[in-house]
Enzyme design. Structure first.
Site, PDB file in Angstrom:
ATOM      1  N   SER A  64       0.564  -1.045  -0.185  1.00 40.17           N
ATOM      2  CA  SER A  64      -0.215  -0.137   0.414  1.00 40.17           C
ATOM      3  C   SER A  64       1.014   1.326   0.578  1.00 40.17           C
ATOM      4  O   SER A  64       1.705   1.292  -0.912  1.00 40.17           O
ATOM      5  CB  SER A  64      -1.083  -0.353   1.500  1.00 40.17           C
TER       6      SER A  64
ATOM      7  N   GLU B   8      -9.208  -5.807  -4.350  1.00 38.59           N
ATOM      8  CA  GLU B   8      -9.115  -4.584  -3.206  1.00 38.59           C
ATOM      9  C   GLU B   8      -9.943  -3.802  -2.194  1.00 38.59           C
ATOM     10  O   GLU B   8      -9.823  -3.905  -0.978  1.00 38.59           O
ATOM     11  CB  GLU B   8      -8.323  -3.664  -4.243  1.00 38.59           C
TER      12      GLU B   8
ATOM     13  N   HIS C 293      -7.600  -6.242   0.169  1.00 35.84           N
ATOM     14  CA  HIS C 293      -6.040  -5.097  -0.181  1.00 35.84           C
ATOM     15  C   HIS C 293      -5.829  -5.560   1.344  1.00 35.84           C
ATOM     16  O   HIS C 293      -6.189  -5.769   2.072  1.00 35.84           O
ATOM     17  CB  HIS C 293      -6.478  -3.762   0.187  1.00 35.84           C
TER      18      HIS C 293
END
Length: 524
Positions: free
Chosen positions: A212, A332, A432
């Site tokens: 990320s 995600e 995610h």
């Protein structure tokens, strides 16, 4: 309690909490591992045979250099304990300890001073540019060290306003303010260059990997001249930085923060001495550029430390020789939007309005829905919400970076994590951050979500692939087919699943649909 008693108690507590009964006796005899850094000696502890040093100082307290470049620490005498994580950068989210004195890193190694020249795996945490630390149990490096005979380093650095508030147009003393957090990471990488041989690591074989925001910071480092030569491989996990923040937009954001602090431009210098908690209180100030959320903090095209955008108009030439992995997860945005139960029960009538603020690109939602219903006629409105927003918002930056690397003749190794944990009935798919626990082989740690009979198989293949990449510059594992680099003719992508497979241009129709809309990095 005397200082010596306190130290012994702390050592015993840490060892007992980790289940290291045999090591407890080892530590009690005064044989805890001691390493010598350029700034002083440090004492760590053993965890399952791995030497661990936590809270190792690599920079001085940033309170004295707020919004400025970091400085190296003063040397110390004696031996300092390195048994606990250091404080995290001040932030809005909950961390156990926060302080502007946050420039600390953690080292996990199988050996000391043995000249083994092990690959170094330097991890940069996520949390966008706003939150997080290198102290999460999911980032514990013990299992990676044992599996791959590597050295693992995790790091804390300045975040949000403290790391990325661009005040340079308000005063010359703030020239580095928009990229201070990046400069922290560069200082940490210099520490690795100068000290890692003591920990059995190879300073000429350093892999930076991050998820990320950590991946985005890596993409930015690949274009920063001061970072050249400090790392030799790069892997980004659901984290892309195609463009940096422009200096004028970054100045608008700085003014919004100053206004919230009731500081007029002529008094901007006072921001250096006010209590840091006051700055934290205004981090949620509405962004003056974006139509959603609080002030966006990101690296700035400041013409000082960052002279070009990370992956625009092309891949950075200074990093063309560095092998790169680029990865994303299949679902995600289930991590971002899945917390609202209403998003799992959407109607077709509700879907367009829900997409408008969440696609983060300017395209007619009805047209997108129609195209997706043709592609996936059996999916529900909720399924399409997650699928569309993943493709438009979270995946495109990775595709652009992979395309630019391929155009430059130095193609990346691209992956997509498809494996969905059965936790919560599988409703979150592969969201995610779900690759972190697998790459670190930490599925038994607090915060891990990978469960079921296939979880360890996934951890085996992903951790081995990253270790192989750190060692050779090419990822691979016993459970994987040959991993081909990403080329524009085929767009080869490793699909992490059970079994794993190589696939050409996965979700190609979705990619082509959004390719007609200009991509703007959120926040820039």
């Amino acid at each position: 309690m005397t200082e010596s008693t306190r130290r012994a108690f702390l050592q015993q507590s840490i060892l007992a909490a980790s289940g290291m009964l045999g090591v407890s006796a080892y530590a009690a005899t005064g044989q805890s591992p001691v390493a010598a850094t350029r700034h002083g000696r440090i004492r760590g502890y053993l965890d399952d045979g791995i030497k661990v040093f936590k809270g190792v100082r690599y920079g001085a307290d940033t309170a004295a250099s707020r919004f400025m470049a970091p400085v190296a620490p003063q040397a110390w005498g004696g031996v300092r304990d390195a048994l606990e994580h250091g404080p995290s950068s001040p932030q809005s989210s909950r961390e156990d300890a926060v302080s502007e004195d946050c420039l600390f890193l953690n080292v996990y190694t199988p050996g000391l001073r043995d000249r083994a020249k092990r690959p170094v795996m330097f991890y940069i945490h996520g949390g966008a540019y706003n939150n997080g630390s290198g102290s999460s149990p999911l980032y514990d490096g013990v299992r990676l060290c044992r599996r791959g005979d590597v050295v693992v380093v995790t790091v804390n650095h300045r975040l949000n306003a403290f790391g990325y508030l661009y005040l340079a147009r308000h005063g010359g003393e703030f020239g580095d303010s928009g990229n201070a957090g990046q400069l922290d990471l560069i200082l940490a990488l210099r520490w690795v260059r100068d000290n890692i041989a003591e920990f059995g690591g190879d300073p000429d074989n350093v892999t930076v990997f991050g998820q990320s925001g950590g991946g985005a910071k890596i993409a930015t480092l690949m274009a920063m001249p001061l970072a050249a030569g400090l790392f030799h491989r790069a892997a980004t996990m659901s984290g892309q930085q195609v463009t940096a923040s422009g200096p004028l937009n970054a100045t608008l954001r700085a003014r919004a923060i100053l206004d919230a602090l009731k500081l007029p431009p002529e008094r901007v210098g006072e921001i250096r001495s006010m209590a840091y908690q006051r700055i934290v209180e205004v981090l949620g100030t509405r962004d003056p550029v974006l139509p959603f959320g609080g002030v966006s903090f990101a690296p700035v095209l400041d013409e000082r430390n960052l002279l070009r955008h990370p992956f625009y108009p092309d891949a950075p030439g200074q990093s063309a020789h560095i092998p790169m992995m680029i990865g994303n997860t299949h679902d995600e945005t289930r991590a971002f939007l899945g917390g609202d139960p209403a998003n799992f029960t959407l109607t077709w009538e509700q879907l367009p309005a829900k997409l408008v603020p969440n696609m983060r690109v300017d395209i007619q939602p009805e047209a997108v829905i129609a195209a997706y219903r043709q592609l996936y006629p059996s999916l529900s409105p909720s399924d399409l919400l997650f699928k569309i927003t993943t493709a438009s918002r979270s995946w495109r930056g990775a595709i652009i970076e992979a395309e630019e690397r391929a155009r430059a003749g130095s193609p990346a190794f691209v992956y997509q994590l498809n494996w969905a944990t059965p936790k919560d009935g599988g409703k979150f798919g592969a969201p995610h951050a779900s690759d972190i626990q697998l790459v670190f082989d930490n599925i038994a740690k607090p915060g891990a979500t990978a469960i079921g009979p296939q979880a360890q198989t996934m951890a085996d293949m992903m951790s081995e692939a990253f270790i192989a990449f750190a060692k050779t510059g090419a990822p691979g594992a016993r459970q994987l087919p040959r991993w081909e680099p990403y080329e524009l003719t085929r767009r080869q992508t490793m699909i992490f699943d059970v079994p794993a497979r190589m696939e050409d241009d996965p979700r190609g129709a979705e990619r082509r649909l959004f390719a007609k809309v200009p991509y703007i990095q959120p926040g820039t």
